[in-house]
Structure formats: C-alpha cells, structure tokens
Design a protein around this motif. Sequence first.
Motif, PDB file in Angstrom:
ATOM      1  N   GLU A 124       0.868  -1.176   0.000  1.00  0.00           N
ATOM      2  CA  GLU A 124       0.000   0.000   0.000  1.00  0.00           C
ATOM      3  C   GLU A 124       0.907   1.229   0.000  1.00  0.00           C
ATOM      4  OE1 GLU A 124      -3.606   0.398   0.673  1.00  0.00           O
ATOM      5  OE2 GLU A 124      -4.082  -1.724   0.583  1.00  0.00           O
ATOM      6  N   CYS A 125       0.317   2.338  -0.412  1.00  0.00           N
ATOM      7  CA  CYS A 125       1.203   3.491  -0.627  1.00  0.00           C
ATOM      8  C   CYS A 125       1.255   4.424   0.580  1.00  0.00           C
ATOM      9  CB  CYS A 125       0.753   4.248  -1.861  1.00  0.00           C
ATOM     10  SG  CYS A 125      -0.934   4.810  -1.723  1.00  0.00           S
ATOM     11  N   ARG A 126       0.891   3.933   1.759  1.00  0.00           N
ATOM     12  CA  ARG A 126       0.851   4.859   2.887  1.00  0.00           C
ATOM     13  C   ARG A 126       1.984   4.760   3.910  1.00  0.00           C
ATOM     14  NH1 ARG A 126      -5.480   4.178   3.918  1.00  0.00           N
ATOM     15  NH2 ARG A 126      -5.701   3.390   1.819  1.00  0.00           N
ATOM     16  N   SER A 146       5.347  -2.178  -3.343  1.00  0.00           N
ATOM     17  CA  SER A 146       4.321  -2.954  -4.022  1.00  0.00           C
ATOM     18  C   SER A 146       3.298  -1.959  -4.566  1.00  0.00           C
ATOM     19  CB  SER A 146       3.689  -3.880  -2.987  1.00  0.00           C
ATOM     20  OG  SER A 146       2.805  -4.739  -3.591  1.00  0.00           O
ATOM     21  N   GLY A 147       3.400  -1.649  -5.849  1.00  0.00           N
ATOM     22  CA  GLY A 147       2.602  -0.583  -6.463  1.00  0.00           C
ATOM     23  C   GLY A 147       3.526   0.254  -7.313  1.00  0.00           C
ATOM     24  N   VAL A 148       2.929   1.046  -8.196  1.00  0.00           N
ATOM     25  CA  VAL A 148       3.792   1.819  -9.100  1.00  0.00           C
ATOM     26  C   VAL A 148       4.150   3.185  -8.520  1.00  0.00           C
ATOM     27  CG1 VAL A 148       1.938   2.850 -10.507  1.00  0.00           C
ATOM     28  CG2 VAL A 148       4.150   2.412 -11.528  1.00  0.00           C
ATOM     29  N   GLY A 149       3.198   3.820  -7.827  1.00  0.00           N
ATOM     30  CA  GLY A 149       3.440   5.170  -7.312  1.00  0.00           C
ATOM     31  C   GLY A 149       4.386   5.146  -6.128  1.00  0.00           C
ATOM     32  N   VAL A 150       5.398   6.006  -6.174  1.00  0.00           N
ATOM     33  CA  VAL A 150       6.366   6.045  -5.068  1.00  0.00           C
ATOM     34  C   VAL A 150       6.411   7.432  -4.432  1.00  0.00           C
ATOM     35  CG1 VAL A 150       7.832   4.125  -5.828  1.00  0.00           C
ATOM     36  CG2 VAL A 150       8.218   6.404  -6.749  1.00  0.00           C
ATOM     37  N   ALA A 171       2.374  -5.209 -12.774  1.00  0.00           N
ATOM     38  CA  ALA A 171       1.229  -5.819 -12.078  1.00  0.00           C
ATOM     39  C   ALA A 171       0.034  -4.879 -11.975  1.00  0.00           C
ATOM     40  CB  ALA A 171       1.665  -6.249 -10.679  1.00  0.00           C
ATOM     41  N   VAL A 172       0.300  -3.574 -11.927  1.00  0.00           N
ATOM     42  CA  VAL A 172      -0.799  -2.645 -11.624  1.00  0.00           C
ATOM     43  C   VAL A 172      -1.576  -2.170 -12.853  1.00  0.00           C
ATOM     44  CG1 VAL A 172       0.436  -1.762  -9.600  1.00  0.00           C
ATOM     45  CG2 VAL A 172       0.604  -0.522 -11.762  1.00  0.00           C
ATOM     46  N   ALA A 173      -0.988  -2.323 -14.027  1.00  0.00           N
ATOM     47  CA  ALA A 173      -1.542  -1.635 -15.211  1.00  0.00           C
ATOM     48  C   ALA A 173      -2.983  -2.067 -15.537  1.00  0.00           C
ATOM     49  CB  ALA A 173      -0.619  -1.835 -16.402  1.00  0.00           C
ATOM     50  N   SER A 309      -5.097   8.448 -10.348  1.00  0.00           N
ATOM     51  CA  SER A 309      -3.659   8.602 -10.094  1.00  0.00           C
ATOM     52  C   SER A 309      -3.412   8.863  -8.601  1.00  0.00           C
ATOM     53  CB  SER A 309      -3.075   9.706 -10.968  1.00  0.00           C
ATOM     54  OG  SER A 309      -3.702  10.943 -10.704  1.00  0.00           O
ATOM     55  N   ARG A 310      -3.372  10.104  -8.206  1.00  0.00           N
ATOM     56  CA  ARG A 310      -3.246  10.470  -6.795  1.00  0.00           C
ATOM     57  C   ARG A 310      -4.132  11.682  -6.537  1.00  0.00           C
ATOM     58  NH1 ARG A 310      -1.479   6.081  -6.235  1.00  0.00           N
ATOM     59  NH2 ARG A 310       0.572   5.455  -5.443  1.00  0.00           N
ATOM     60  N   GLY A 311      -4.698  11.742  -5.334  1.00  0.00           N
ATOM     61  CA  GLY A 311      -5.621  12.816  -5.002  1.00  0.00           C
ATOM     62  C   GLY A 311      -5.022  14.198  -5.197  1.00  0.00           C
ATOM     63  N   PRO A 357     -12.405   3.854  -2.449  1.00  0.00           N
ATOM     64  CA  PRO A 357     -11.275   3.993  -1.504  1.00  0.00           C
ATOM     65  C   PRO A 357      -9.918   3.490  -2.027  1.00  0.00           C
ATOM     66  CG  PRO A 357     -12.616   2.128  -0.883  1.00  0.00           C
ATOM     67  CD  PRO A 357     -13.248   2.686  -2.115  1.00  0.00           C
ATOM     68  N   HIS A 358      -9.451   4.057  -3.133  1.00  0.00           N
ATOM     69  CA  HIS A 358      -8.133   3.716  -3.690  1.00  0.00           C
ATOM     70  C   HIS A 358      -8.038   2.199  -3.928  1.00  0.00           C
ATOM     71  CE1 HIS A 358      -3.698   5.138  -3.887  1.00  0.00           C
ATOM     72  NE2 HIS A 358      -3.878   4.105  -4.691  1.00  0.00           N
ATOM     73  N   ILE A 359      -8.888   1.729  -4.823  1.00  0.00           N
ATOM     74  CA  ILE A 359      -8.965   0.274  -5.043  1.00  0.00           C
ATOM     75  C   ILE A 359      -8.469  -0.134  -6.435  1.00  0.00           C
ATOM     76  CG2 ILE A 359     -10.770  -0.246  -3.353  1.00  0.00           C
ATOM     77  CD1 ILE A 359     -12.815  -0.047  -5.694  1.00  0.00           C
ATOM     78  N   GLY A 360      -7.692   0.753  -7.045  1.00  0.00           N
ATOM     79  CA  GLY A 360      -7.191   0.455  -8.392  1.00  0.00           C
ATOM     80  C   GLY A 360      -6.511  -0.903  -8.502  1.00  0.00           C
ATOM     81  N   THR A 361      -5.774  -1.274  -7.459  1.00  0.00           N
ATOM     82  CA  THR A 361      -5.046  -2.545  -7.529  1.00  0.00           C
ATOM     83  C   THR A 361      -5.589  -3.556  -6.512  1.00  0.00           C
ATOM     84  OG1 THR A 361      -3.409  -1.611  -6.045  1.00  0.00           O
ATOM     85  CG2 THR A 361      -2.887  -1.580  -8.382  1.00  0.00           C
ATOM     86  N   ALA A 362      -6.778  -3.281  -6.014  1.00  0.00           N
ATOM     87  CA  ALA A 362      -7.312  -4.163  -4.971  1.00  0.00           C
ATOM     88  C   ALA A 362      -8.030  -5.366  -5.573  1.00  0.00           C
ATOM     89  CB  ALA A 362      -8.236  -3.370  -4.053  1.00  0.00           C
TER      90      ALA A 362
HETATM   91  O1  LIG Z   1       0.618   3.110  -6.991  1.00  0.00           O
HETATM   92  C1  LIG Z   1      -0.095   2.132  -7.244  1.00  0.00           C
HETATM   93  O2  LIG Z   1       0.270   1.233  -7.983  1.00  0.00           O
HETATM   94  C2  LIG Z   1      -1.440   2.015  -6.630  1.00  0.00           C
HETATM   95  O3  LIG Z   1      -1.949   3.237  -6.288  1.00  0.00           O
HETATM   96  C3  LIG Z   1      -1.396   1.076  -5.442  1.00  0.00           C
HETATM   97  O4  LIG Z   1      -0.883   1.700  -4.342  1.00  0.00           O
END
Ligand SMILES: O=C(O)[C@H](O)CO
Length: 394
Positions: A124-126, A146-150, A171-173, A309-311, A357-362
Amino acid sequence: MFRSKAFSLLKLVPLVSGQSNLAYKFIHQVIASHGHRCHRSVIYKQRYRTHPCSAGRRTINAETKVMAEKELPGVLILDIGGTHGVLENLAALLKKHFHLITMKEFLGNKEEMSKKIQSVFVFECRPVIDRELLESLPNLKVIGNSGVGVDHLDLKMISSFGVKVTNTPHAVADPTADIGMALMLASARRLVEGCQIVVSPDTKYFAVDWLGVEVTRATLGIIGMGSIGYKVAQRARAFNMRILYHNRNRRRKEEEEAVGAHYCAKMEDLLQQSDFVMLVVNLTPETRKLIGKKELGLMKPTATLINISRGAVIDQDALVEALQNKVIRAAALDVTDPEPLPRDHPLLNLNNVIITPHIGTATVQAIRMMAEEAIANMLAVLNGQPIPSEVFPK
Ligand SMILES: O=C(O)[C@H](O)CO
C-alpha cells in the motif's frame, strides 16, 4: 512469471544428478543467479542424488553445510495493518525467499532484527519510511514498493543511505485501467445513485429522473499516457470512443494508431474537447494540483473528471467549487487527498461525485502479482543482478 525461472531450474536438477561434475557446475550457476533459498533447495536435492563415493558429493556436502547455515535475507514488512494486511495474503509467497520480520517483531528486538533486515517490503502506498528507520537498518539494500506510485517515499533521502527503491509497474496496469473504466461507466450511467434509489423507501422513482450520459462514441481525454493510460485507451477503443491524450512524451506512431489515440501537445486542448477526462499521471512536484480552477473552467459543463492517479493531482477545493456550481457535470475519484477524506468533507455530500477507496489494484490477482514483481526486484538487488524495475530519484 517471476517464479518460473527459478522453478524450471529446480526441475532440471534431477536431470543433472548422478553426473557430479556437471551437476556441481550447474548448481554453481544456480547459486550465482538465484536467492539463498534457491541455493539450499538445490543443494539438498543434489546431496541425496549423487553417488556417495564421488568426489563431487564430498565437495557438495561440505558446501551444503555452509549454505544450510546461511539464513534467508530478512525482509521487514511495512503494511497498513488491519484485517487486510499483507501478512494474511502474501506471507507464503514472501517466505519462499525471505525471513519475514513484522514491524512489531522489529521493534520488540531491534538490535538483533536490524542486522538481519536487508530489504523492506512496502505494501500500500501509505507507510512512511523515515530517516530514523533507515538509520536503524545498517544492512538494508532495497525497498521493494508494491505498487507503481512512489510519491510516499523520499527517494533522495533513501538513496543517500545507498538503498535502492523498486516498484511494480507491470502488475498494476490492467487492474488500474479497469477501475478507470468502471468509474467512467458508473459516473456516466449514475450507477451509485441508481443503487441508492432502489434500496430507498421511495418506490415511485422513474428512470427519466436519473438520466445518464453515454460513454460510447464520446471523447475521452487521457492525461498521462504511461502503461496504465495506454491500457485505458485500449479499453476505450472497444467503446468506439474518440481518444485524446496528453503526455510529456508523445507515443510512437504505431502505438497511437493501434488504439486510435490523438496526441494533444497542449493539455488545454484536451480539456476543452473531452467528455471524460481521466487522470493517470504520477504525483510529482510538476503534477501536484495539475487540475485547478483554471483547468476545470476549460472543461465542458457536460464533462466528467475521473482520477485514478493520486488525489493531490487535483486542487480539491477548486473541484468542490466546480461540482457545486456545475462547472463540470461530475467527478469519479478512486483517490483523494487525504485518504480517507474526513467524514465532513464537502466532496462526500455532493451527489455528482463517486468516490472509491483507492482500489485500483485491490484484486486478488493484482496483489499477488505485485508481490511477485516486488520479490523479483528485491532478489535482483540482493543478488547483484539487473533490476527489473528500479526507481531513481530525480
Ligand atoms: O501506486 C499504485 O500502484 C497504486 O496506487 C497502489 O498503491
């Protein structure tokens, strides 16, 4: 996919057993190219298959002893906890290659644990990785996100500790593109309002009171045409949408043609022409508040803004104002700033907004694939091999 190479090498072991020199060389190749766990498995198999009198056996047995004593590299797990924490879902996968150490275990025995930890797995990105944590991990080599956004990681600070950062773009695309389409369709056809009216006590409702708009043949403007944006375009093509995109770099002509996407060098042109605008950019200093009052004002009053993407890519106060004043038709957001929004946030009281609730990769598949991709990255760093997906500070 990422396990297959190691697995197929393991399957080959019986083929070379009994030919000790060849087997010995082969095992060394495996050792050179795979993680510690792999070393041990291969050597144990070989030990029982080689002829007891051969010199090869003696050599391998001596090595077996050394290797058996070698521990799996420690991975510190940083997830957001709760019932959906990483441990329940992914522990078995990680345990094949790492000695798992939870934050609780680490804090309970910092001195011993800190020596073992060579990698940190961020789920998760938190979770926050700060200087204090890095200072307490002298053997840390890699942070596997684990996720693309850093954007939640301070890449410069982490790199100053000589620690590498990796992410999982492959994995996220698909799942993230799926959620973009789902939000676009749900908002266009007012799915959430429809579900609410069905369960409400008011049984005298008429579909004409809930008219939506059509996605088919509408114009979709994609801002950020990386791998997720491109997957969105592939899907949108099946809806006969006219596709515009804006990106730092223009895609190759063949790629544009394959999905029928038209490049807009100026984001303003895309905003003015699109019925649906989808945000798929990374959050960087350049994209923070990319969409504000001015940009919302350029959109059609019938247009919908979708954010996967991101808020922080949207100026949220400006969005609230635009939605309240019907500057745009609606918004569908999988991401907000912060997450979750406070209960009294005005966005939660508007009926022209859908928020997930940020479920793009859920998805079951995505979290597994993200873990596999992160594991492959972390092992590559620990074994000094080419790293599939490293992220560099700008
Ligand atoms: O960055 C990402 O890949 C998604 O937002 C999952 O955190």
